[in-house]
Design a protein around this motif. Structure first.
Motif, mmCIF file in Angstrom:
data_model
loop_
_atom_site.group_PDB
_atom_site.id
_atom_site.type_symbol
_atom_site.label_atom_id
_atom_site.label_comp_id
_atom_site.label_asym_id
_atom_site.label_seq_id
_atom_site.Cartn_x
_atom_site.Cartn_y
_atom_site.Cartn_z
ATOM 1 N N ARG A 82 11.486 -86.540 66.369
ATOM 2 C CA ARG A 82 10.478 -86.575 67.436
ATOM 3 C C ARG A 82 9.070 -86.783 66.897
ATOM 4 O O ARG A 82 8.100 -86.793 67.655
ATOM 5 N N GLY A 83 8.942 -86.901 65.548
ATOM 6 C CA GLY A 83 7.643 -87.194 64.938
ATOM 7 C C GLY A 83 6.724 -85.997 64.776
ATOM 8 O O GLY A 83 5.532 -86.167 64.498
ATOM 9 N N ASN A 84 7.248 -84.768 64.920
ATOM 10 C CA ASN A 84 6.420 -83.564 64.834
ATOM 11 C C ASN A 84 6.461 -83.013 63.408
ATOM 12 O O ASN A 84 7.202 -82.082 63.093
ATOM 13 N N LYS A 85 5.640 -83.582 62.536
ATOM 14 C CA LYS A 85 5.668 -83.212 61.125
ATOM 15 C C LYS A 85 5.000 -81.857 60.862
ATOM 16 O O LYS A 85 5.318 -81.187 59.885
ATOM 17 N N PHE A 86 4.075 -81.462 61.738
ATOM 18 C CA PHE A 86 3.435 -80.149 61.606
ATOM 19 C C PHE A 86 4.479 -79.037 61.724
ATOM 20 O O PHE A 86 4.514 -78.109 60.920
ATOM 21 N N ARG A 87 5.367 -79.150 62.710
ATOM 22 C CA ARG A 87 6.409 -78.131 62.901
ATOM 23 C C ARG A 87 7.412 -78.144 61.767
ATOM 24 O O ARG A 87 7.976 -77.102 61.423
#
Length: 456
Positions: A82-87
């Motif tokens: 989903r492209g959520n690299k922070f998480r």
């Protein structure tokens, strides 16, 4: 054929691309123990038997720990998809804490086992060798767990090559250390099995330290490092990681426990039987980790598709894994049958052990398809976060079916070690069939939703 390739060709190539480095890295997990067995086997049969017992016992916490860390991979994979690299970085931070706690807990449990090792029915003359090697394996558990967090993080973002190179480097270090410490070179005393334990500990410390340094310094990891540093330890992430990890760890640990508990029973049959069991079990574990490497690639791809809600690709990625492992199982089986009369010589010069290994290799071939089947569908279920049913099914197959059959055939019917091994094909194949049925039931009934870390 063209329709077949159009349907599965991309899934084959992507699975192989992701899976080959994982396979090589997974081999690194067991090659350390495999090399120890080969090298100490040529030092003495007693050292090989002691190594057999300790490695059988430690395979349970080590592979449970590996399975626990596998709970991180589909979570990372879905956020990555989903492209959520922070998480992703935040999950890694909490995973390191969770794995540290599990590592300490496993160390305490194995410490209790160490204090009672003399009660486990092993030959008296092996106890001094067992105790020293056991303590060195115990000291490495926490380092194995911490490395696992970094490895599963990297696998989840499809960076499977970094772990591979670290683990291969650790194996080279282990072989060099074994050569120096087992046989005694450069004026050092020959330490035998104790030397192998020291070398194994050093290689596992190296793996954790090397990956930690890379994570904090490599430029390509900077985007994840931001999430790592800005995310606090929190009960939400820890709860999800523990729920996922414990179920996956139980599933892997139970299969390992099947072999390890039966290995303890085989110890009641004497040193020759125990040594032969260790030889074939180590070969089997090698095959298992190759299969599991492909299965892990399937899990990563399934988790990515699942996070996007692409159910058609979930099914195709899983079926492509089935095709690849069926071909691999057939190839492995032909190889095992062709070398079964000679492979024992790689480990030991004992004629009795070599002859018994040749017999057990035939039984080993009988469960290759079942083993590959249960690995693919266990990993597919892991990819869609259905881990509780996976663990329940594995418990039924391994402990309700396989282990009682092993005991009854081995000791009640008095078939000896061949009887003990009879339970493996039955239990593993039945588990594979049940996991397959559960996966397709899940796919039919589950309505895919946007991924939530607190409610998979």
């Amino acid at each position: 054929m063209s329709n077949w390739l159009q349907k599965y060709g991309r899934h084959y190539s992507e699975t192989v691309k992701i899976g080959v480095p994982i396979v090589l890295g997974q081999l690194g997990v067991v090659v350390v123990g495999l090399v120890d067995n080969i090298m100490v086997g040529h030092f003495s049969t007693a050292d090989l038997a002691a190594s057999s017992f300790v490695n059988s016992v430690f395979n349970i916490p080590i592979l449970f720990g590996l399975g626990f860390s596998y709970g991180l991979t589909p979570l990372i994979g879905q956020f990555f998809g989903r492209g959520n690299k922070f998480r992703v970085g935040g999950l890694l931070r909490n995973s390191l804490l969770a794995n540290l706690m599990i590592g300490v807990l496993l160390s305490l449990i194995m410490g209790v086992v160490f204090l009672n090792v003399h009660r486990m029915g092993q030959p008296e003359e092996l106890l001094p060798l067992i105790r020293s090697y056991f303590l060195l394996q115990l000291a490495s558990l926490v380092f194995v767990m911490m490395f696992n967090s970094f490895k599963q993080f990297a696998d989840g973002i499809t960076d499977t090559k970094t772990s591979m190179w670290i683990m291969l480097s650790a194996n080279v270090l282990n072989i060099i250390g074994n050569t120096i410490l087992i046989y005694g070179t450069f004026g050092l005393p020959a330490l035998g099995l104790t030397g192998a334990g020291i070398s194994t500990l050093a290689s596992r410390v190296f793996m954790f330290v090397a990956f930690a340094v890379l994570f904090f310094r490599r430029l390509s990891y900077r985007r994840y490092l931001v999430g790592y540093r800005r995310t606090a330890y929190n009960s939400g992430d820890l709860r999800v990681l523990n729920r996922m990890g414990i179920m996956v760890g139980l599933q892997m640990g139970m299969e390992t426990a099947l072999f390890s508990i039966s290995g303890v029973m085989i110890g009641w049959l004497g040193t020759v039987a125990l040594a032969a069991h260790q030889v074939v079990a180590s070969i089997s574990t090698l095959g298992f980790m190759v299969y599991y490497g492909v299965g892990s690639a399937v899990s990563i791809r399934v988790s990515n598709f699942y996070g996007r809600g692409d159910i058609a690709s979930v099914k195709r990625a899983t079926m492509a894994g089935v095709h690849l492992l069926a071909l691999l199982a057939l190839t492995v089986s032909i190889f095992f049958l062709s070398v079964r009369g000679h492979i024992g010589l790689v480990y030991t010069s004992s004629g009795e052990v070599v002859d018994l290994v040749a017999v057990l290799m035939v039984i080993l071939v009988f469960y290759q398809f079942g083993d590959s089947l249960q690995i693919i569908f266990a990993n597919a279920l892991r990819g869609v976060l259905d881990v509780t049913s996976m663990a329940v099914i594995s418990f039924i197959g391994y402990f309700v079916v396989a282990l009682p059959v092993s005991y009854i055939c081995g000791f009640v019917l008095d078939w000896g070690i061949e009887g003990v091994w009879t339970g493996y094909p039955l239990g593993l194949t039945l588990t594979g069939i049940m996991l397959c049925c559960r996966f397709y039931y899940f796919i039919r009934k589950k309505n895919l939703k946007p991924f939530s870390p607190t409610s998979p």
